[in-house]
Design a protein around this motif. Structure first.
Motif, PDB file in Angstrom:
ATOM      1  N   THR A  22      -6.364   4.330   5.163  1.00 35.65           N
ATOM      2  CA  THR A  22      -6.952   5.642   4.958  1.00 35.65           C
ATOM      3  C   THR A  22      -6.477   6.168   3.612  1.00 35.65           C
ATOM      4  OG1 THR A  22      -7.344   7.797   5.993  1.00 35.65           O
ATOM      5  CG2 THR A  22      -5.089   6.995   5.983  1.00 35.65           C
ATOM      6  N   SER A  23      -7.157   7.180   3.093  1.00 38.34           N
ATOM      7  CA  SER A  23      -6.781   7.785   1.812  1.00 38.34           C
ATOM      8  C   SER A  23      -6.473   9.258   2.014  1.00 38.34           C
ATOM      9  CB  SER A  23      -7.909   7.632   0.788  1.00 38.34           C
ATOM     10  OG  SER A  23      -8.114   6.272   0.458  1.00 38.34           O
ATOM     11  N   VAL A  24      -5.372   9.706   1.443  1.00 43.63           N
ATOM     12  CA  VAL A  24      -4.972  11.112   1.485  1.00 43.63           C
ATOM     13  C   VAL A  24      -4.454  11.491   0.109  1.00 43.63           C
ATOM     14  CG1 VAL A  24      -3.344  12.772   2.458  1.00 43.63           C
ATOM     15  CG2 VAL A  24      -4.438  11.098   3.951  1.00 43.63           C
ATOM     16  N   ASP A  25      -5.029  12.533  -0.455  1.00 47.98           N
ATOM     17  CA  ASP A  25      -4.619  13.026  -1.777  1.00 47.98           C
ATOM     18  C   ASP A  25      -4.647  11.927  -2.835  1.00 47.98           C
ATOM     19  OD1 ASP A  25      -4.207  15.558  -0.716  1.00 47.98           O
ATOM     20  OD2 ASP A  25      -2.103  15.157  -0.260  1.00 47.98           O
ATOM     21  N   GLY A  26      -5.662  11.072  -2.764  1.00 46.89           N
ATOM     22  CA  GLY A  26      -5.837  10.036  -3.777  1.00 46.89           C
ATOM     23  C   GLY A  26      -4.973   8.805  -3.590  1.00 46.89           C
ATOM     24  N   LYS A  27      -4.152   8.757  -2.520  1.00 45.08           N
ATOM     25  CA  LYS A  27      -3.319   7.582  -2.251  1.00 45.08           C
ATOM     26  C   LYS A  27      -3.831   6.865  -1.016  1.00 45.08           C
ATOM     27  CE  LYS A  27       1.080   9.116  -4.251  1.00 45.08           C
ATOM     28  NZ  LYS A  27       2.531   9.338  -3.978  1.00 45.08           N
ATOM     29  N   LYS A  28      -3.724   5.547  -1.036  1.00 47.44           N
ATOM     30  CA  LYS A  28      -4.143   4.752   0.103  1.00 47.44           C
ATOM     31  C   LYS A  28      -2.925   4.373   0.946  1.00 47.44           C
ATOM     32  CE  LYS A  28      -8.428   2.643  -1.563  1.00 47.44           C
ATOM     33  NZ  LYS A  28      -9.161   1.360  -1.779  1.00 47.44           N
ATOM     34  N   TYR A  29      -3.117   4.459   2.254  1.00 46.72           N
ATOM     35  CA  TYR A  29      -2.047   4.126   3.191  1.00 46.72           C
ATOM     36  C   TYR A  29      -2.573   3.152   4.244  1.00 46.72           C
ATOM     37  CZ  TYR A  29       0.118   8.372   1.293  1.00 46.72           C
ATOM     38  OH  TYR A  29       0.646   9.333   0.458  1.00 46.72           O
ATOM     39  N   ALA A  30      -1.767   2.157   4.569  1.00 46.38           N
ATOM     40  CA  ALA A  30      -2.040   1.299   5.720  1.00 46.38           C
ATOM     41  C   ALA A  30      -1.315   1.873   6.921  1.00 46.38           C
ATOM     42  CB  ALA A  30      -1.572  -0.121   5.436  1.00 46.38           C
ATOM     43  N   ARG A  31      -1.987   1.861   8.078  1.00 41.24           N
ATOM     44  CA  ARG A  31      -1.378   2.302   9.331  1.00 41.24           C
ATOM     45  C   ARG A  31      -1.308   1.082  10.231  1.00 41.24           C
ATOM     46  NH1 ARG A  31      -5.203   6.455   9.598  1.00 41.24           N
ATOM     47  NH2 ARG A  31      -6.674   4.789  10.006  1.00 41.24           N
ATOM     48  N   ILE A  32      -0.162   0.457  10.288  1.00 38.09           N
ATOM     49  CA  ILE A  32      -0.003  -0.845  10.939  1.00 38.09           C
ATOM     50  C   ILE A  32       0.496  -0.644  12.366  1.00 38.09           C
ATOM     51  CG2 ILE A  32       1.137  -3.080  10.803  1.00 38.09           C
ATOM     52  CD1 ILE A  32       1.591  -2.412   7.759  1.00 38.09           C
ATOM     53  N   PRO A  33      -0.309  -0.980  13.380  1.00 37.89           N
ATOM     54  CA  PRO A  33       0.149  -0.825  14.762  1.00 37.89           C
ATOM     55  C   PRO A  33       1.200  -1.880  15.106  1.00 37.89           C
ATOM     56  CG  PRO A  33      -2.260  -1.014  14.611  1.00 37.89           C
ATOM     57  CD  PRO A  33      -1.694  -1.454  13.306  1.00 37.89           C
ATOM     58  N   LEU A  34       2.178  -1.492  15.910  1.00 38.79           N
ATOM     59  CA  LEU A  34       3.193  -2.417  16.406  1.00 38.79           C
ATOM     60  C   LEU A  34       3.003  -2.582  17.913  1.00 38.79           C
ATOM     61  CD1 LEU A  34       6.381  -1.210  14.470  1.00 38.79           C
ATOM     62  CD2 LEU A  34       4.875  -3.145  13.924  1.00 38.79           C
ATOM     63  N   ILE A 237       3.573   1.645  11.627  1.00 39.84           N
ATOM     64  CA  ILE A 237       4.188   1.756  10.318  1.00 39.84           C
ATOM     65  C   ILE A 237       3.165   2.317   9.337  1.00 39.84           C
ATOM     66  CG2 ILE A 237       5.072   0.429   8.343  1.00 39.84           C
ATOM     67  CD1 ILE A 237       6.205  -1.564  10.389  1.00 39.84           C
ATOM     68  N   ILE A 238       3.584   3.316   8.558  1.00 37.03           N
ATOM     69  CA  ILE A 238       2.783   3.801   7.428  1.00 37.03           C
ATOM     70  C   ILE A 238       3.328   3.145   6.170  1.00 37.03           C
ATOM     71  CG2 ILE A 238       2.032   5.812   6.098  1.00 37.03           C
ATOM     72  CD1 ILE A 238       1.051   5.880   8.944  1.00 37.03           C
ATOM     73  N   ARG A 239       2.432   2.523   5.414  1.00 36.17           N
ATOM     74  CA  ARG A 239       2.849   1.824   4.190  1.00 36.17           C
ATOM     75  C   ARG A 239       1.888   2.151   3.065  1.00 36.17           C
ATOM     76  NH1 ARG A 239       3.886  -4.057   5.576  1.00 36.17           N
ATOM     77  NH2 ARG A 239       5.787  -3.084   6.410  1.00 36.17           N
ATOM     78  N   THR A 240       2.414   2.563   1.930  1.00 35.72           N
ATOM     79  CA  THR A 240       1.565   2.832   0.764  1.00 35.72           C
ATOM     80  C   THR A 240       0.936   1.534   0.299  1.00 35.72           C
ATOM     81  OG1 THR A 240       3.010   4.652   0.119  1.00 35.72           O
ATOM     82  CG2 THR A 240       1.489   3.814  -1.541  1.00 35.72           C
ATOM     83  N   VAL A 241      -0.379   1.579   0.064  1.00 33.42           N
ATOM     84  CA  VAL A 241      -1.104   0.377  -0.372  1.00 33.42           C
ATOM     85  C   VAL A 241      -1.053   0.308  -1.888  1.00 33.42           C
ATOM     86  CG1 VAL A 241      -3.322  -0.795  -0.412  1.00 33.42           C
ATOM     87  CG2 VAL A 241      -2.607   0.480   1.624  1.00 33.42           C
TER      88      VAL A 241
END
Length: 241
Positions: A22-34, A237-241
């Motif tokens: 997903t993208s928030v404020d111009g940054k992309k983030y991965a939301r990795i399910p565990l 886990i939230i990780r910056t892409v």
């Protein structure tokens, strides 16, 4: 958010019907399910996080943990047959709108636990205000007044798996302290948040973030990437892409 013992491999894939990024404020983030096994009352949250998250988390990540597994491991789940709703709980629960995403306080047992957790005066005030403002088309006042303890109460729904299909789970105790403890447990390499997220929205109950970070996290998780059914992913886990 429920869990199912349907495999515990963590392959970095998004849950069905969800997107990984997903993208928030111009940054992309991965939301990795565990993915985990079913978390039970006799389990220890430290063991669960160590077993499924510690090796997966990288420096700079954010680990988010659902409030449900924290509460379950704190002994905050109650079988329906352990709860005897009072007449007031029977009455008030009739006026709660149920949704496909969660029963909320729309059953006598969950309303009874709200009365115990929040106190009868607070719940009565919330109900009275909500009855007035709802007539003018305004929603959400009940939980705004009742507070996070009421909002976090989780009752059984059609997609809840055993044994929690016959249980009420309260919100976790001391979620901010839990988040700080779990951050230390994983070596301080990532921030941690205890979250209450569903398909209607989300709340950060406690975290090691500042307020701006918590607001950003709600936006990152707004589409509920862990899912609302039997995905068996009570952490992510939230990780910056």
């Amino acid at each position: 958010m429920t869990q199912e013992n349907a495999g515990t491999e963590n392959d970095g894939r998004a849950n069905d019907g969800k997107t990984l990024e997903t993208s928030v404020d111009g940054k992309k983030y991965a939301r990795i399910p565990l993915r985990t096994r079913v978390v039970m009352p006799e389990d220890d949250i430290d063991q669960i996080v160590t077993e499924y998250a510690t090796d997966a988390v990288q420096p700079g990540d954010l680990l988010f943990v659902t409030e449900k597994i924290v509460a379950i491991t704190q002994g905050r789940s109650y079988r329906l047959d352990e709860i005897q709703p009072r007449k007031l709980a029977l009455f008030l629960s009739k006026y709660v709108t149920r949704t496909p995403y969660g029963i909320g306080l729309g059953m006598p047992e969950t309303m009874e636990m709200a009365l115990r957790e929040c106190g009868t005066p607070r719940i009565l005030l919330a109900a009275a205000v909500a009855a007035v403002t709802k007539a003018f088309g305004r929603k959400g006042d009940f939980y705004r007044i009742a507070g996070d303890k009421a909002r976090a109460i989780d009752g059984p729904t059609s997609h809840t798996i055993p044994p929690f299909n016959e249980a009420v789970v309260l919100g976790p105790k001391n979620p901010r302290q839990v988040a700080s403890h779990l951050k230390a447990l994983i070596g301080g390499k990532a921030d941690v948040a205890v979250v209450d997220i569903n398909d209607l929205g989300g709340n950060i109950l406690g975290s090691t973030l500042d307020k701006a970070g918590e607001l950003r996290l709600v936006r990152i998780l707004k589409d509920n990437p862990l899912g609302q059914g039997r995905e068996s992913t009570p952490m992510g886990i939230i990780r910056t892409v």
